[in-house]
Design an enzyme around this catalytic site. Structure first.
Site, short mmCIF file in Angstrom:
data_model
loop_
_atom_site.label_atom_id
_atom_site.label_comp_id
_atom_site.label_asym_id
_atom_site.label_seq_id
_atom_site.Cartn_x
_atom_site.Cartn_y
_atom_site.Cartn_z
N LYS A 171 8.36 -1.44 -1.75
CA LYS A 171 7.59 -0.94 -0.65
C LYS A 171 8.51 -0.40 0.38
O LYS A 171 8.77 0.98 0.59
CB LYS A 171 6.69 -1.86 -0.06
CG LYS A 171 5.95 -1.52 1.36
CD LYS A 171 5.13 -0.11 0.98
CE LYS A 171 4.76 0.48 2.25
NZ LYS A 171 3.48 0.85 2.55
N CYS A 194 4.98 4.04 9.53
CA CYS A 194 5.69 3.18 8.68
C CYS A 194 7.14 3.72 8.29
O CYS A 194 8.09 2.65 8.37
CB CYS A 194 5.08 3.52 7.17
SG CYS A 194 3.77 2.72 6.82
N GLU A 244 0.98 -1.03 0.13
CA GLU A 244 -0.11 0.14 -0.01
C GLU A 244 0.76 1.22 -0.02
O GLU A 244 1.74 1.17 0.76
CB GLU A 244 -0.91 -0.05 1.18
CG GLU A 244 -2.05 1.02 1.41
CD GLU A 244 -2.58 1.28 -0.25
OE1 GLU A 244 -3.43 0.12 -0.22
OE2 GLU A 244 -2.65 2.11 -0.97
C1 UDX Z 1 -0.80 -1.32 8.11
C2 UDX Z 1 -0.04 -2.38 7.64
O1 UDX Z 1 -0.70 -3.49 7.66
C3 UDX Z 1 1.50 -2.41 7.85
O2 UDX Z 1 2.18 -3.55 7.84
C4 UDX Z 1 1.80 -1.06 7.44
O3 UDX Z 1 3.34 -1.16 7.40
C5 UDX Z 1 1.02 0.07 8.05
O4 UDX Z 1 -0.12 -0.12 7.53
P1 UDX Z 1 -2.32 -0.45 9.88
O5 UDX Z 1 -3.45 -0.57 9.15
O6 UDX Z 1 -1.81 0.94 9.97
O7 UDX Z 1 -1.00 -1.21 9.41
O8 UDX Z 1 -2.02 -0.98 11.22
P2 UDX Z 1 -3.36 -1.01 12.38
O9 UDX Z 1 -4.31 0.23 12.32
O10 UDX Z 1 -2.99 -1.24 13.48
O11 UDX Z 1 -4.33 -2.10 12.01
C6 UDX Z 1 -3.90 -3.42 11.93
C7 UDX Z 1 -5.49 -4.23 12.43
O12 UDX Z 1 -5.20 -5.59 12.51
C8 UDX Z 1 -5.94 -3.79 13.79
O13 UDX Z 1 -6.88 -3.27 13.91
C9 UDX Z 1 -5.63 -5.18 14.57
O14 UDX Z 1 -6.55 -5.28 15.54
C10 UDX Z 1 -5.76 -6.17 13.55
N1 UDX Z 1 -5.30 -7.31 13.75
C11 UDX Z 1 -3.97 -7.31 14.19
C12 UDX Z 1 -6.03 -8.49 13.47
O15 UDX Z 1 -7.24 -8.66 13.26
N2 UDX Z 1 -5.34 -9.84 13.86
C13 UDX Z 1 -4.16 -9.95 14.40
O16 UDX Z 1 -3.76 -11.32 14.39
C14 UDX Z 1 -3.32 -8.91 14.45
C1 UDX Z 2 4.17 7.02 4.27
C2 UDX Z 2 4.15 7.04 2.68
O1 UDX Z 2 4.14 8.46 2.23
C3 UDX Z 2 3.06 6.41 2.11
O2 UDX Z 2 3.33 6.14 0.86
C4 UDX Z 2 3.01 4.62 2.60
O3 UDX Z 2 2.09 3.89 2.15
C5 UDX Z 2 3.07 4.99 4.03
O4 UDX Z 2 3.95 5.88 4.43
P1 UDX Z 2 2.37 8.33 5.98
O5 UDX Z 2 3.22 8.02 7.04
O6 UDX Z 2 0.89 8.25 6.22
O7 UDX Z 2 2.73 7.77 4.49
O8 UDX Z 2 2.41 9.92 5.74
P2 UDX Z 2 3.28 11.00 4.77
O9 UDX Z 2 2.74 11.90 4.10
O10 UDX Z 2 4.39 10.09 4.10
O11 UDX Z 2 4.15 11.67 6.07
C6 UDX Z 2 5.16 10.95 7.31
C7 UDX Z 2 5.79 11.91 8.00
O12 UDX Z 2 6.52 12.94 7.13
C8 UDX Z 2 4.71 12.81 8.56
O13 UDX Z 2 5.09 13.11 9.87
C9 UDX Z 2 5.05 14.18 7.74
O14 UDX Z 2 4.72 15.26 8.45
C10 UDX Z 2 6.39 14.12 7.45
N1 UDX Z 2 6.72 14.87 6.42
C11 UDX Z 2 6.31 14.73 5.04
C12 UDX Z 2 7.69 15.98 6.61
O15 UDX Z 2 8.08 16.14 7.44
N2 UDX Z 2 8.21 16.71 5.29
C13 UDX Z 2 7.87 16.45 4.28
O16 UDX Z 2 7.92 17.23 3.24
C14 UDX Z 2 6.77 15.43 3.97
#
Ligand code: UDX
Ligand code: UDX
Length: 461
Positions: free
Chosen positions: A221, A277, A162
């Site tokens: 990724k 991430c 993603e």
């Molecule tokens: C995701 C991706 O999965 C992660 O690898 C990526 O790097 C960031 O985005 P995200 O959706 O942000 O993670 O995580 P989170 O909001 O914590 O959601 C994960 C969900 O999985 C939780 O709601 C948790 O309850 C659920 N879960 C976890 C299950 O249902 N079963 C499990 O065994 C573990």
């Molecule tokens: C990131 C990646 O962008 C996305 O492609 C991946 O799937 C998940 O991780 P996210 O972490 O949700 O997404 O947000 P992003 O907009 O990338 O920002 C990450 C952090 O960097 C934030 O704290 C943001 O404020 C910071 N940031 C971003 C800066 O400090 N400066 C910038 O110019 C851009």
């Protein structure tokens, strides 16, 4: 293979929004999002769309359209695994806190548990899609677990990382730069890839759907996130140099970003990147490189994290130094707690680390964030601050109700409403001397100084 039933394990920031869009764009496919967390599923099913567990602009509209039609949220994991043709694994993969690779490697225990559960429950062939960010070659491991626990069913593994960013997730899903799908180079593997290509083709132009082998997809990724984070650490490292030399980081950033070979995105200096991430994926990359004996490569990528921590620390130090030198009351109003604007997500937010530094220096903090709840702030701090005492942090619902109590405001998140505040009125009421520490360089420093504030931004005078 024509897909009729999808199951997604994990109803988090990635699983929830991604499945909502897939369901919206494919009304002929049933999409069941399952999660072991019953409260989260209840929230996804809540009548009042304001109570969805993820805040993301545009999300509630899509959920409203598809939920109950072909989008469902449930805790019945086994039932939906069994009924589906395609299963997305979208559970979290945090950094390992113990055992081999502690502090660096991604902890795959949830992914592995999902694979085991899928193997135990499945009675028909299935395509398994890795949505969670995972180390290279995780698909091998998943395959091994599936095959050794169920020999009657054919499983095809795909990697479909993603790239959505929180706060703009719906737009990123709707018009992605690219969709990446990795699969095996066998006839069955290609057939599985095509099934997923077909789902995305409902709304993504074919030329934006990239197919690769499994390992290229997994590594892409990690590297995409590492490259993005590397730009932020590069600009943040230069912000300190700007302060030393009198250059202005906003001007430098604009000047280099106008070079079309460099581009202007991700060159905004900040108090440090956060989010679930960047840090996790870089640690993972460093671990993989080091495991392969590539120490120089590992050191190169690790430096991004070292600069990120340095940026948070030096921002904290600026505040601490002013309080000490000017003998001010040790109390700061932090505006913003989310790791970026337009999300309620606080994972790895710079605000947590700055707050921790302030608390460790006996500075009290009050916190305001338009989307983050008090219990989340307490939870975040109790994870990083030893002997965290709730009484040293106050959560405020209206940021300026007690404005006369502070000398110092620190801007931690770039919420639009902060830019729109009436800073003239705030200045009249705040305790003097009044300081603004702008961790995002979002305010016009000249105007703010004209009003009377002492302005301390990053990389600019
Ligand atoms: C995701 C991706 O999965 C992660 O690898 C990526 O790097 C960031 O985005 P995200 O959706 O942000 O993670 O995580 P989170 O909001 O914590 O959601 C994960 C969900 O999985 C939780 O709601 C948790 O309850 C659920 N879960 C976890 C299950 O249902 N079963 C499990 O065994 C573990
Ligand atoms: C990131 C990646 O962008 C996305 O492609 C991946 O799937 C998940 O991780 P996210 O972490 O949700 O997404 O947000 P992003 O907009 O990338 O920002 C990450 C952090 O960097 C934030 O704290 C943001 O404020 C910071 N940031 C971003 C800066 O400090 N400066 C910038 O110019 C851009």
């Amino acid at each position: 293979m024509k897909i009729e039933n999808i199951c997604c394990i994990g109803a988090g920031y990635v699983g929830g929004p991604t499945m909502s869009i897939i369901a919206q764009k494919n009304p002929h496919i049933n999409v069941n999002v399952v999660d072991m967390n019953a409260d989260k599923i209840k929230a996804w099913n809540s009548k009042n769309l304001k109570n969805l567990p993820v805040y993301e602009p545009g999300l509630s509209k899509v959920v409203k359209e598809a939920r109950g039609r072909n989008l469902f949220f449930s805790t019945d994991v086994n039932k939906h695994i069994e009924q589906s043709d395609m299963i997305f694994i979208s559970v979290n993969t945090p950094t390992k806190m113990s055992g081999k690779g502690k502090g660096y490697a991604a902890d795959l225990k949830y992914v592995e548990a999902c694979a085991k559960q899928i193997a135990e429950v499945s009675k028909s062939n299935k395509i398994i899609v890795e949505k969670s960010t995972v180390p290279v070659r995780t698909s091998e491991k998943i395959k091994e677990i599936l095959m050794s626990n169920n020999i009657d069913v054919d499983f095809q593994i795909l990697s479909n990382p993603e790239f959505l960013a929180e706060g703009t997730a719906m737009r990123d899903l709707e018009i992605p730069d690219r969709v990446l799908i990795g699969g095996d180079n066998t006839i069955e593997g290609k057939r599985a890839v095509n099934s997923l290509v077909e789902i995305y083709s409902s709304w993504v132009p074919k030329e934006n759907i990239l197919t690769t082998n499994l390992w290229s997809s997994e590594l892409s990724k990690l590297t995409a996130n590492a490259f993005l984070a590397q730009r932020i650490s590069s600009i943040n490292s230069l912000s300190e140099l700007c302060e030393a030399t009198g250059a202005d980081i906003e001007e430098v950033s604009k000047a280099i970003g106008m070079d079309s070979r460099i581009g202007s995105s991700f060159l905004k200096t900040s108090v440090g990147f956060g989010g679930s991430c960047f840090q996790k994926d870089i640690l993972n990359l460093v671990y993989i490189a080091r495991s392969e004996g590539l120490d120089k490569v590992a050191d190169y990528w690790e430096q991004i994290l070292i600069i990120n921590q340095h940026q948070r620390d030096r921002f904290s130090k600026k505040i601490i130094d002013v309080i000490r030198k000017k003998n001010l009351e040790p109390k700061v109003l932090l505006l913003g707690w989310a790791f970026k604007k337009d999300t309620n997500d606080t994972r790895e937010s710079a605000a947590i680390y700055v707050a921790n530094n302030l608390l460790n220096n006996n500075i009290k903090i009050d916190v305001y964030d338009p989307k983050v709840a008090e219990h989340q702030i307490n939870f975040d701090l109790s994870n990083v601050t030893p002997n965290y005492e709730k009484s040293s942090v106050k959560f405020v619902e209206q940021p300026f109700l007690n404005i006369s109590e502070y000398n110092i405001i620190a801007l931690m998140t770039e919420w639009d409403e902060f830019k729109a505040f009436d800073w003239d009125i705030i200045y009249k009421k705040i305790k003097k001397p009044a300081y603004i520490f702008d961790g995002r360089n979002i305010l016009d420093s000249i105007n703010i100084k004209k009003i009377g504030f002492n302005y301390i931004g990053l990389g600019r005078k």
